[in-house]
Design an enzyme around this catalytic site. Structure first.
Site, mmCIF file in Angstrom:
data_model
loop_
_atom_site.group_PDB
_atom_site.id
_atom_site.type_symbol
_atom_site.label_atom_id
_atom_site.label_comp_id
_atom_site.label_asym_id
_atom_site.label_seq_id
_atom_site.Cartn_x
_atom_site.Cartn_y
_atom_site.Cartn_z
ATOM 1 N N PRO A 2 -64.775 34.656 -17.832
ATOM 2 C CA PRO A 2 -64.037 35.555 -17.391
ATOM 3 C C PRO A 2 -64.570 36.825 -16.451
ATOM 4 O O PRO A 2 -65.455 37.406 -17.083
ATOM 5 C CB PRO A 2 -63.354 36.040 -18.569
ATOM 6 C CG PRO A 2 -63.505 35.032 -19.538
ATOM 7 C CD PRO A 2 -64.806 34.648 -19.222
ATOM 8 N N GLU A 3 -64.242 36.984 -15.439
ATOM 9 C CA GLU A 3 -64.672 38.095 -14.375
ATOM 10 C C GLU A 3 -63.577 39.260 -14.482
ATOM 11 O O GLU A 3 -62.715 39.058 -14.893
ATOM 12 C CB GLU A 3 -65.187 37.465 -13.166
ATOM 13 C CG GLU A 3 -65.989 36.334 -13.088
ATOM 14 C CD GLU A 3 -66.555 35.963 -12.024
ATOM 15 O OE1 GLU A 3 -66.542 36.759 -10.948
ATOM 16 O OE2 GLU A 3 -67.001 34.827 -11.856
ATOM 17 N N LYS A 59 -65.990 44.103 -16.601
ATOM 18 C CA LYS A 59 -65.799 42.881 -17.534
ATOM 19 C C LYS A 59 -65.287 43.017 -18.929
ATOM 20 O O LYS A 59 -64.952 42.421 -19.958
ATOM 21 C CB LYS A 59 -66.663 41.643 -17.639
ATOM 22 C CG LYS A 59 -67.097 41.401 -16.206
ATOM 23 C CD LYS A 59 -68.298 40.207 -16.414
ATOM 24 C CE LYS A 59 -68.919 40.056 -15.076
ATOM 25 N NZ LYS A 59 -70.173 38.944 -15.142
ATOM 26 N N ARG A 112 -66.523 29.010 -27.161
ATOM 27 C CA ARG A 112 -67.970 29.018 -27.185
ATOM 28 C C ARG A 112 -68.771 30.211 -28.194
ATOM 29 O O ARG A 112 -69.833 30.418 -28.071
ATOM 30 C CB ARG A 112 -68.551 28.812 -25.844
ATOM 31 C CG ARG A 112 -68.150 27.563 -25.294
ATOM 32 C CD ARG A 112 -69.013 27.251 -23.920
ATOM 33 N NE ARG A 112 -70.488 27.164 -23.964
ATOM 34 C CZ ARG A 112 -71.104 27.002 -22.933
ATOM 35 N NH1 ARG A 112 -70.783 26.960 -21.846
ATOM 36 N NH2 ARG A 112 -72.442 27.046 -23.196
ATOM 37 N N ARG A 250 -78.494 32.362 -10.894
ATOM 38 C CA ARG A 250 -77.101 31.644 -11.089
ATOM 39 C C ARG A 250 -76.941 30.697 -9.965
ATOM 40 O O ARG A 250 -77.812 30.793 -8.864
ATOM 41 C CB ARG A 250 -75.971 32.496 -11.023
ATOM 42 C CG ARG A 250 -75.849 33.779 -11.973
ATOM 43 C CD ARG A 250 -76.068 33.187 -13.455
ATOM 44 N NE ARG A 250 -74.752 32.488 -13.813
ATOM 45 C CZ ARG A 250 -73.574 33.031 -14.103
ATOM 46 N NH1 ARG A 250 -73.429 34.388 -14.012
ATOM 47 N NH2 ARG A 250 -72.657 32.209 -14.338
#
Ligand SMILES: [Zn+2]
Length: 262
Positions: A2-3, A59, A112, A250
């Site tokens: 989620p951003e 976030k 997670r 990334r």
């Protein structure tokens, strides 16, 4: 993961379902997501209160339960919110369940378990302690130019650095750079005023559009990079194969033809 657009969507969802209802109980099914608060203390401090309003920065989502009591939610890799009616079963991966007076529940779901739940006293103090930069949708063009102008290094790494600008993660950073025709490893110091203005407009457009679509990836425009991002993906602009590289730790996806290194 989620951003900013996902967290803004959770904020709107929470506000449309869960405000102003008395909290009857808080059930912690997995204390792993609790930070600096015990199961018992979380339940004790929220019981009988109401979520009054919420605030998002980057976030992080902050939900006010009292003047000096805020619930902080961070969604980690797989976190989300679900509002469950009294006759519905909470998902298996529910970690914390806030039960309201009418037995409806707000569920913090997180497969997670990289998400975080914490109680804090003051939002500004938290943001300062964490050293978070301004929210990506809260900055002006001149602030954006000042932030990028002060830092050297790959422009994508700068967009991802939450201490400089808060809210952008790996996926939307790729989309923003694609829209602005900027190669992710371009040194930010080499971007002209015009490039920076284009990048700023792309950032706003991508984040706002994703929020308007409630971050439903199936509804993203086909002209965007995200529906094509990944192995065997082709550039929606020129049809060439997309390339990937590790930038800022990334995986970046981009089109070497449409996104020239400046
Ligand atoms: Zn292309």
């Amino acid at each position: 993961m989620p951003e900013l657009p996902e967290v803004e969507t959770f904020k709107r969802y929470l506000e449309s379902t869960s405000l102003h209802q008395r909290i009857r109980s808080v059930e912690v099914r997995d204390a792993y997501v609790l930070k600096r608060v015990s199961t018992r203390e979380l339940a004790r401090r929220l019981k009988g209160r109401r979520f009054e309003n919420s605030y998002r920065h980057g976030k992080h989502l902050f939900v006010r339960a009292d003047d000096e009591l805020w619930l902080r939610l961070h969604f980690g890799m797989t976190g989300s919110l679900d509002y469950v009616n009294h006759d519905e079963v909470a998902p298996k991966t529910a970690r914390v369940v806030f039960r309201f007076a009418d037995n409806c529940r707000l569920v913090f779901d997180d497969q997670r378990k990289f998400g975080e739940i914490e109680l804090i006293k003051d939002v500004d103090e938290f943001l300062q302690t964490r050293g978070l930069g301004p929210d990506a949708l809260g900055i002006s063009l001149s602030q954006f130019k000042a932030i990028l102008g002060k830092h050297r290094g790959a422009v994508k790494a700068i967009l991802l650095n939450q201490q400089l600008i808060a809210g952008i993660g790996n996926l939307y950073a790729d989309e923003i750079l694609f829209r602005a025709h900027v190669h992710p490893s371009t040194d930010a110091a080499r971007l002209s005023d015009k490039d920076l203005a284009r990048l700023f407009r792309a950032m706003r457009h991508v984040l706002e559009k994703a929020i308007a679509l409630k971050t439903d990836f199936n509804r993203l425009p086909k002209s965007w990079l995200l529906p094509h991002r990944g192995k065997r993906g082709r550039c929606p602009r020129c049809g060439r194969a997309l390339k990937s590289a590790t930038i800022g730790g990334r995986t970046a996806w981009f089109c070497v033809h449409c996104q020239k290194r400046i």
